[in-house]
Each structure stands twice: as structure tokens, then as C-alpha cells.
Design a protein around this motif. Sequence first.
Motif, PDB file in Angstrom:
ATOM      1  N   VAL A  45      -7.265   4.020  -0.320  1.00  0.00           N
ATOM      2  CA  VAL A  45      -6.217   4.262   0.676  1.00  0.00           C
ATOM      3  C   VAL A  45      -5.807   2.969   1.373  1.00  0.00           C
ATOM      4  O   VAL A  45      -4.620   2.683   1.536  1.00  0.00           O
ATOM      5  N   ALA A  46      -6.789   2.181   1.799  1.00  0.00           N
ATOM      6  CA  ALA A  46      -6.487   0.953   2.529  1.00  0.00           C
ATOM      7  C   ALA A  46      -5.667  -0.013   1.677  1.00  0.00           C
ATOM      8  O   ALA A  46      -4.684  -0.601   2.146  1.00  0.00           O
ATOM      9  N   ALA A  48      -3.806   0.760  -0.936  1.00  0.00           N
ATOM     10  CA  ALA A  48      -2.489   1.365  -1.168  1.00  0.00           C
ATOM     11  C   ALA A  48      -1.554   1.055  -0.015  1.00  0.00           C
ATOM     12  O   ALA A  48      -0.377   0.726  -0.223  1.00  0.00           O
ATOM     13  N   ARG A  49      -2.062   1.129   1.188  1.00  0.00           N
ATOM     14  CA  ARG A  49      -1.231   0.857   2.363  1.00  0.00           C
ATOM     15  C   ARG A  49      -0.840  -0.620   2.440  1.00  0.00           C
ATOM     16  O   ARG A  49       0.227  -0.964   2.950  1.00  0.00           O
ATOM     17  N   ARG A  50      -1.680  -1.491   1.905  1.00  0.00           N
ATOM     18  CA  ARG A  50      -1.312  -2.915   1.850  1.00  0.00           C
ATOM     19  C   ARG A  50      -0.167  -3.130   0.876  1.00  0.00           C
ATOM     20  O   ARG A  50       0.760  -3.893   1.157  1.00  0.00           O
ATOM     21  N   LYS A  52       2.050  -0.921   0.159  1.00  0.00           N
ATOM     22  CA  LYS A  52       3.199  -0.338   0.852  1.00  0.00           C
ATOM     23  C   LYS A  52       3.782  -1.326   1.858  1.00  0.00           C
ATOM     24  O   LYS A  52       5.009  -1.448   1.999  1.00  0.00           O
ATOM     25  N   SER A  53       2.915  -2.073   2.522  1.00  0.00           N
ATOM     26  CA  SER A  53       3.371  -3.006   3.560  1.00  0.00           C
ATOM     27  C   SER A  53       4.126  -4.207   2.994  1.00  0.00           C
ATOM     28  O   SER A  53       4.776  -4.941   3.747  1.00  0.00           O
ATOM     29  N   LEU A  72      -1.412  10.271  -0.558  1.00  0.00           N
ATOM     30  CA  LEU A  72      -0.711   8.990  -0.630  1.00  0.00           C
ATOM     31  C   LEU A  72       0.661   9.118  -1.287  1.00  0.00           C
ATOM     32  O   LEU A  72       1.625   8.493  -0.847  1.00  0.00           O
ATOM     33  N   ASP A  75       3.153  10.432   1.150  1.00  0.00           N
ATOM     34  CA  ASP A  75       3.489   9.409   2.138  1.00  0.00           C
ATOM     35  C   ASP A  75       4.419   8.348   1.553  1.00  0.00           C
ATOM     36  O   ASP A  75       5.418   7.968   2.171  1.00  0.00           O
ATOM     37  N   PHE A  76       4.116   7.884   0.348  1.00  0.00           N
ATOM     38  CA  PHE A  76       4.943   6.857  -0.277  1.00  0.00           C
ATOM     39  C   PHE A  76       6.347   7.388  -0.557  1.00  0.00           C
ATOM     40  O   PHE A  76       7.341   6.686  -0.363  1.00  0.00           O
ATOM     41  N   ASN A  79       8.513   7.506   2.430  1.00  0.00           N
ATOM     42  CA  ASN A  79       8.908   6.171   2.856  1.00  0.00           C
ATOM     43  C   ASN A  79       9.817   5.474   1.844  1.00  0.00           C
ATOM     44  O   ASN A  79      10.039   4.265   1.944  1.00  0.00           O
ATOM     45  N   CYS A 220      -3.515  -1.231  -9.120  1.00  0.00           N
ATOM     46  CA  CYS A 220      -3.863  -1.247  -7.704  1.00  0.00           C
ATOM     47  C   CYS A 220      -5.184  -1.990  -7.504  1.00  0.00           C
ATOM     48  O   CYS A 220      -6.257  -1.385  -7.471  1.00  0.00           O
TER      49      CYS A 220
END
Length: 247
Positions: A45-46, A48-50, A52-53, A72, A75-76, A79, A220
Motif C-alpha cells: 500500500v505504501a 502504491a501511494r508513492r 500515485k504521488s 487500491l 482509490d486509483f 483519482n 511495483c
Amino acid sequence: MQNKAIPIAVAFVILFIQTAFAASSLFLLKQKKLAIVIDDMGYDVALARRFKSLNMPLAFAFLPDAPFSGELSRDFSKNGFVVMIHMPSQPLDYPKDNPGKHAIYLWTSKADTLKLLNWAYKRIPNAMGLNNHMGSAILRDKPHMDYIMEFLKEHGLFFIDSATVKDSIGCAEAKKFGVMCARRRVFIDNKKDVLYIKGQLRRALAMLKKRNDVVAIGHCNEKTYEALFQMRKQLKPYLVSVVFVLK
């Protein structure tokens, strides 16, 4: 069965108007296009969010049996990112490389293949497309590729041929079914090394001298994130959502 997918035609409109990538909208009109798909999503998760950022128009392929793929992928998708099913399927060197119990194998019947695809789609209901996880044996097999294309056609999904075998029939079969398709040209992270990955990204850009579009696939992992972060300025003039290279 109700179609939960965003139709490709609607997805094009949505992607054009998304403000998240407004600063990069002009390059969608350019001839040379690079699309990058990030595979093996759904475990970290962490990380994946990087990804995304990075705020880059990447596509993300989620493994249907990964523990965080549902959360996830939703959420993606919300966004503005393109979300895909990363469908496990049999490689040539099975059982040395094992895609797992929910994979499509050469002995999987049509009914069971469709059952597996529907199961994966329920896990990742915002998916706009599908690509293969492993799958070199399946990509050569006309019956199973036809089962997959039948499913994708029914649900309005596209196909990205990961081309894990040179003589894949993926896009050829997709064309017969009227399914939009693009073929992978570069794997960027066969080696988990930032310098190597940056070199592969440069290779993908160099291919644009002879091609109008290139699809690259990464995974990933931390090194791939770092390479993309370091090369974001060089990639920006060419990087587009994968939907803009579909044929």
C-alpha cells in the motif's frame, strides 16, 4: 451481467478533461507517445501511494488475488488513473514459474476461464483493461486467447499484450474480436537497479524515433519508483495514458 467497466469511449472523454494532468494536456496532441504500465499492484500500500504521488499518467495493473487490490484499485480509479486486471496465466516454464491457483492454464475449460475472469473483474470492478501476469503459454494458445477476448469484448475492456513470448497472438486475436489492444515493447525493470531502469526508459524514448508510440511495462518496486521520479522531466513531453496508444 451488468457492465461495471467504464466504456473505452467514455474513458477517453474523462481522461481528456481530468484536471490532475491538465499541465500535460498539450502533449496528447503530439505524434510521439510513450505509455507506461506498472504491474504487480496490490501488495504494498505504501509503495502504491508513492507511485500515485508521482502524478504521472501511468496505468496500474492489479493482481486480483493480492490483498489490497480492491481497495487500491478503487482509490486509483477515483483519482483518474487507468486501472487494469493483471491476470495470472500459465507461463511456458510452468511449474518452475507458478502463476498461482487462480491462473488460467492450458487445461482450463472455457467455462472455468470465464469464471476466473469474472472473479477477477469483481475483485477489480473499476478495471478498464487487462494484461497477462506471466502467461507466455496462454498468449500462444488460440482457444484461450479467444475466451479472453470474448470476455473483454462483452465488458468493453481493452487488452495490453505483455508479450512475454515473441510469437504472442494477443493483439491479432483482439483485432478479430474488435477489442482495442497495444503490445509491450520494453520491460523497464528486469533488473532491480535504478541505473538499469533509467537506461531502459531512455531506450523506450529512443524507440520513438522510429515508432509513433511505445508501451513500456514496469513493476511495483522501489527501484522503478525511484527511476521514474528521477526521469519525470525527460518523460513528461512524451508520456500519455495507455488509452491513447490503443489500436
